[in-house]
Design an enzyme around this catalytic site. Structure first.
Site, short mmCIF file in Angstrom:
data_model
loop_
_atom_site.label_atom_id
_atom_site.label_comp_id
_atom_site.label_asym_id
_atom_site.label_seq_id
_atom_site.Cartn_x
_atom_site.Cartn_y
_atom_site.Cartn_z
N LYS A 181 0.84 -1.20 0.00
CA LYS A 181 0.00 0.00 0.00
C LYS A 181 0.88 1.25 0.00
O LYS A 181 0.62 2.22 -0.72
CB LYS A 181 -0.93 0.00 1.23
CG LYS A 181 -2.06 -1.02 1.13
CD LYS A 181 -2.84 -1.19 2.43
CE LYS A 181 -3.88 -2.29 2.25
NZ LYS A 181 -4.67 -2.59 3.46
N ASP A 195 -11.21 3.03 4.35
CA ASP A 195 -11.61 1.62 4.21
C ASP A 195 -13.13 1.47 4.17
O ASP A 195 -13.64 0.42 3.77
CB ASP A 195 -11.10 0.82 5.43
CG ASP A 195 -9.86 0.00 5.14
OD1 ASP A 195 -9.67 -0.41 3.97
OD2 ASP A 195 -9.08 -0.25 6.08
N GLN A 232 -4.85 -1.56 9.69
CA GLN A 232 -4.75 -2.87 9.04
C GLN A 232 -5.34 -3.94 9.95
O GLN A 232 -5.03 -4.00 11.14
CB GLN A 232 -3.27 -3.17 8.71
CG GLN A 232 -3.05 -4.42 7.87
CD GLN A 232 -3.65 -4.33 6.47
OE1 GLN A 232 -3.75 -3.25 5.89
NE2 GLN A 232 -4.06 -5.46 5.94
N1 GUN Z 1 -7.18 -6.84 6.07
C1 GUN Z 1 -7.55 -7.56 4.99
N2 GUN Z 1 -8.14 -6.76 4.08
C2 GUN Z 1 -8.14 -5.52 4.59
C3 GUN Z 1 -8.64 -4.27 4.12
O1 GUN Z 1 -9.21 -4.13 3.02
N3 GUN Z 1 -8.43 -3.23 4.95
C4 GUN Z 1 -7.84 -3.34 6.16
N4 GUN Z 1 -7.71 -2.26 6.91
N5 GUN Z 1 -7.38 -4.49 6.63
C5 GUN Z 1 -7.54 -5.57 5.85
#
Ligand code: GUN
Length: 286
Positions: free
Chosen positions: A53, A120, A97
């Protein structure tokens, strides 16, 4: 069957190019979009996702910073970090995350993110907005699936979409987004009794179960569109999806590969949501 492979890398490149123009415009106005990522603990997969990311942010011109906490961090420490990021005008998006360590209360942490920085789309307010068709931030993975369908001119309205998986991150928002676009939606789980009875009726089948190759050709309608959100590591180290790609690709009209399907779209949509958050912040101070 003339099968088309839904190439996530290609669509991701196209979408990133479109949104880079918007990011550049903001920079010209003196606003560099900013994303803060919070990671707690030592989950190896999470560390890789976060690294990817951050790299993608740099490539498109988004400022990013990572706040790492040890596995045994106190929830209050993380809440204090989120509070200061909420107040930081250079940060437009905040992402925690997941998964968090077991001693954390997910909703307490996520609802401490300012709703206008929740890129998100996991804050309960934004989930409610999605449910009522007033979406503020679409969760990145299902948003990526929708964009991939759109860019490949795959119709949704009136189609029977079957979603296998009911997670808050993929299955539930996926079903809502398909419903919003006029699909008739069935939600199943990996434990649904006689699952193939449902999947065989899908015009659009989206699978997000985390069970390697659980969807086989005999469970899929010939000519269907199949989207595989799964990413599983096999004992030999190779990656595979939740769909048995080799057999299913012979009978469907469209299918996403793993890797190279949904994966590249997820990060792309995070970049889009961050740029969108920065645009909204910039518009609100005009
Ligand atoms: N863990 C797995 N997929 C995601 C996501 O799309 N966002 C976040 N914050 N954590 C994740």
């Amino acid at each position: 069957m003339d099968t088309h492979i839904l190439d996530g890398k290609k669509v991701a490149e196209l979408v990133r190019a479109e949104w880079k123009v918007r990011a550049d415009k903001l920079v010209q106005l003196g606003v560099k979009p900013g994303l803060a990522v919070i990671i707690v603990g030592n989950n190896a997969a999470s560390a890789i996702y976060v690294r990817n990311k951050i790299k993608a942010c740099g490539d498109i011109g988004i400022y990013s910073e990572v706040h790492s906490f040890p596995e045994n961090a106190a929830q209050d420490e993380v809440l204090a970090c989120i509070q200061s990021l909420n107040e930081n005008p250079h940060i437009h998006g905040i992402l925690v995350q997941l998964p968090l360590p077991a001693h954390f209360e997910n909703n307490r942490v996520i609802t401490s993110i300012a709703t206008e920085k929740d890129v998100d789309g996991f804050h309960l307010y934004n989930v409610g907005a999605l449910v009522t068709g007033n979406t503020a931030f679409s969760p990145c993975t299902p948003y990526g699936v929708m964009v991939m369908l759109e860019k490949n001119h795959i119709p949704i309205e009136g189609q029977h979409a079957v979603v296998v998986g009911r997670s808050n991150i993929v299955g539930k928002p996926m079903a809502l987004m398909l419903l919003e676009q006029g699909a008739t939606v069935t939600i199943c789980t990996s434990k649904t009794r006689d699952l193939s009875q449902f999947t065989k009726n899908a015009d659009i089948l989206v699978v997000a179960t985390g069970k390697p190759r659980m969807i086989t050709a005999k469970m899929v309608k010939p000519g269907a569109v199949v989207v595989d959100v799964g990413i599983n590591r096999l004992p030999d180290g190779k990656l595979c999806g939740d769909v048995d790609f080799e057999s299913v690709k012979e009978i469907v009209s469209y299918i996403t590969p793993v890797p190279g399907g949904v994966g590249p779209m997820t990060i792309t949509m995070l970049l889009c949501n961050t740029i969108l958050a920065a645009e909204r912040a910039q518009a609100s101070i005009k």
